[in-house]
Design a protein around this motif. Structure first.
Motif, short mmCIF file in Angstrom:
data_model
loop_
_atom_site.label_atom_id
_atom_site.label_comp_id
_atom_site.label_asym_id
_atom_site.label_seq_id
_atom_site.Cartn_x
_atom_site.Cartn_y
_atom_site.Cartn_z
N ASP A 173 -12.13 0.47 81.15
CA ASP A 173 -12.38 -0.70 82.02
C ASP A 173 -11.98 -0.43 83.46
N GLU A 174 -10.85 0.26 83.63
CA GLU A 174 -10.42 0.59 85.00
C GLU A 174 -11.50 1.41 85.70
N HIS A 175 -12.10 2.32 84.96
CA HIS A 175 -13.11 3.19 85.57
C HIS A 175 -14.32 2.38 86.02
N ARG A 176 -14.67 1.39 85.22
CA ARG A 176 -15.79 0.51 85.59
C ARG A 176 -15.44 -0.28 86.86
N THR A 177 -14.21 -0.80 86.87
CA THR A 177 -13.77 -1.55 88.05
C THR A 177 -13.78 -0.65 89.29
N CYS A 178 -13.52 0.61 89.11
CA CYS A 178 -13.52 1.56 90.23
C CYS A 178 -14.94 1.99 90.61
N ALA A 179 -15.95 1.38 90.02
CA ALA A 179 -17.34 1.76 90.26
C ALA A 179 -17.54 3.27 90.04
N TYR A 180 -16.82 3.81 89.04
CA TYR A 180 -16.99 5.19 88.58
C TYR A 180 -16.55 6.23 89.60
N LEU A 181 -15.73 5.81 90.54
CA LEU A 181 -15.19 6.78 91.49
C LEU A 181 -13.89 7.33 90.88
N ALA A 182 -13.99 8.54 90.34
CA ALA A 182 -12.84 9.10 89.60
C ALA A 182 -11.67 9.35 90.53
N TYR A 183 -11.93 10.07 91.61
CA TYR A 183 -10.87 10.34 92.58
C TYR A 183 -11.27 9.75 93.91
N PRO A 184 -10.45 8.97 94.56
CA PRO A 184 -9.07 8.65 94.21
C PRO A 184 -8.89 7.39 93.39
N CYS A 185 -9.96 6.67 93.00
CA CYS A 185 -9.76 5.32 92.42
C CYS A 185 -9.20 5.34 90.99
N THR A 186 -10.00 5.76 90.00
CA THR A 186 -9.48 5.71 88.61
C THR A 186 -8.23 6.58 88.47
N ALA A 187 -8.16 7.59 89.31
CA ALA A 187 -7.01 8.51 89.29
C ALA A 187 -5.68 7.80 89.50
N THR A 188 -5.69 6.61 90.11
CA THR A 188 -4.42 5.91 90.32
C THR A 188 -3.89 5.34 88.99
N HIS A 189 -4.72 5.30 87.96
CA HIS A 189 -4.29 4.81 86.64
C HIS A 189 -3.96 5.95 85.67
N PHE A 190 -4.68 7.05 85.81
CA PHE A 190 -4.47 8.19 84.90
C PHE A 190 -5.05 9.41 85.60
N TRP A 191 -4.24 10.44 85.72
CA TRP A 191 -4.74 11.66 86.36
C TRP A 191 -3.99 12.84 85.78
N VAL A 192 -4.71 13.71 85.11
CA VAL A 192 -4.06 14.85 84.46
C VAL A 192 -4.79 16.13 84.86
N GLU A 193 -4.05 17.07 85.39
CA GLU A 193 -4.60 18.39 85.71
C GLU A 193 -4.33 19.27 84.50
N ASP A 194 -5.29 19.24 83.61
CA ASP A 194 -5.11 19.80 82.27
C ASP A 194 -5.37 21.30 82.26
N VAL A 195 -4.51 22.02 81.58
CA VAL A 195 -4.66 23.48 81.49
C VAL A 195 -5.98 23.86 80.82
N ALA A 196 -6.27 23.22 79.69
CA ALA A 196 -7.48 23.61 78.96
C ALA A 196 -8.72 23.29 79.79
N PHE A 197 -8.79 22.08 80.35
CA PHE A 197 -9.99 21.68 81.09
C PHE A 197 -10.24 22.62 82.27
N ASN A 198 -9.18 22.93 83.01
CA ASN A 198 -9.35 23.83 84.16
C ASN A 198 -9.70 25.25 83.72
N SER A 199 -9.19 25.67 82.57
CA SER A 199 -9.56 27.00 82.05
C SER A 199 -11.04 27.05 81.71
#
Ligand code: GLC
Length: 403
Positions: A185-211
């Protein structure tokens, strides 16, 4: 090559094949996961590249057909709406999240198997746009891709995300899904702008994803080169190098890669299989890899279980190999300990890349044993090999690509 194992994989893929609006795709499990998923489809194309080239191509064509104008590829494509994961994403026919970037590798493998240059050319713009989109998802001062929901990692309730969700090591799985759904829901409220909007609720720089991203940028450079685009090839090789360096600068602690997580961006100390994911992209030095494998992968108290490599180390407080006892499989994909075939396949690739062919062969053998013992299940108990979660789940088919 055709073996009984190839035949069994072909059978489950065929059973799960669907067509709609002129497109063809494969559902991960008919009753539990009846749509098209992003990284699953990449796995399917990789399996199909050993079995049926045309089906591999069709799978990827269907996948990119719903790419957003931003370049994002959604992680779920609802070709036939059903009650499973019936979420109000705010966008038509798809989810609003993404999933790990394996599209370059899946396309490359499909091309390598089929020799179809025109197909490579056809998919190339979609892959480039997807990678460019992911590059909009970086904290500028760090330069790593961030995810905005655990589901984007493909490992929905992994303990790597507990801190960002403010959950303790042990918690009812319902609490986990409530928090993940609230983030939709937060992402929808952010109009799908991941950074910087939804990122204020959850933001993970994941090892696997970046690999996965670095590895797929390396492959994208190969694709560009094959297509004669030397400038683009140099560009993507440069991106792979830059993100790889950022990973070494920000995620490497005493020779081990760790994930950084909101709210404080301290490293996550929980041992999950993701510590091995950088092997895929050649991000550990040879010496670091040797120590990592000796200390963790070969340790029977953490990752060396009788039936393979658990998603979470056996000696972690969050380790829990059992399927939750309530509800349906799709309500609780469980990444807190059981073996899943995708990490086995990634690990097989990583070990092979570093020359650990004996360990890779053992891992393949254990993967085959799981299928022989328990069939095509979603995940498995690392100690007994018992199958759990969804049935007729396709990922076991990755064993035919462990070579
Ligand atoms: C579960 C898994 C995810 C997968 C999906 C479809 O949610 O955690 O990785 O993509 O099922 O198989």
């Amino acid at each position: 090559m055709s073996t009984p194992l190839h035949d069994a994989v072909a059978e489950v893929l065929l059973k799960n094949r669907r067509t709609k609006d002129g497109y063809q795709y494969t559902v991960p499990s008919p009753s539990s996961y009846p749509y098209q998923w992003l990284w699953d489809s990449c796995f399917h194309a990789i399996m199909l590249s050993h079995l049926e080239f045309d089906a591999a191509k069709a799978e990827l064509r269907a996948l990119v057909s719903k790419q957003f104008p931003s370049g994002q590829i959604p992680h779920m494509l609802y070709w036939e709406p059903q009650e499973v994961m019936a979420v109000d994403w705010g966008v038509p026919d798809t989810s609003s999240l993404t999933q790990p970037p394996l599209l370059a590798y899946a396309t490359w493998r499909t091309f390598a198997a089929s020799g179809d240059h025109a197909f490579l050319e056809e998919l190339y713009p979609a892959i480039v746009r997807f990678h460019e989109y992911l590059l909009t998802r970086v904290r500028p001062e760090v330069g790593l891709i961030g995810i905005i929901n655990p589901d984007e990692s493909g490992e929905d309730n992994s303990p790597r995300f507990d801190r960002a969700l403010a959950l303790p090591a042990q918690h009812p799985v319902e609490h986990n899904s409530q928090k993940r759904f609230a983030l939709f829901d937060e992402h929808r409220t952010c109009a799908y702008l991941a950074y910087p909007c939804t990122a204020t609720h959850f933001w993970v720089e994941d090892v696997a994803f970046n690999s996965y991203f670095v590895w797929n940028c390396q492959v994208l450079a190969d694709i560009a080169h094959e297509l004669g685009d030397t400038t683009a090839s140099a560009h993507w090789r440069g991106v792979a190098k830059r993100v790889g360096q950022a990973m070494r600068e920000h995620l490497l602690f005493n020779g081990e890669f760790k994930t950084l997580s909101s709210p404080d961006f301290l490293p996550i100390e929980i041992k999950t299989w993701a510590m091995f994911a950088p092997l895929l992209a050649d991000l550990y030095t040879k010496d670091e890899a040797a120590v990592l494998i000796e200390t963790h992968l070969k340790d029977p108290t953490s990752f060396d279980a009788p039936f393979g490599v658990p998603t979470v180390a056996l000696d972690e407080p969050s380790y829990d190999p059992y399927e939750p006892s309530w509800g349906k499989a799709w309500q609780h994909p469980h990444w807190r300990g059981p073996i899943w075939m995708a990490p086995h396949w990634f690990l097989h690739k990583g070990l092979t890349r570093y020359g650990y062919t004996d360990l890779a062969a053992t891992l393949k053998q254990k993967s085959v044993s799981l299928i022989e013992k328990s069939g095509f299940r979603e995940y498995f108990d690392p100690m007994t090999g018992e199958g759990m979660g969804a049935e007729d789940f396709t990922w076991g088919g990755l064993v035919i690509d462990m070579e």
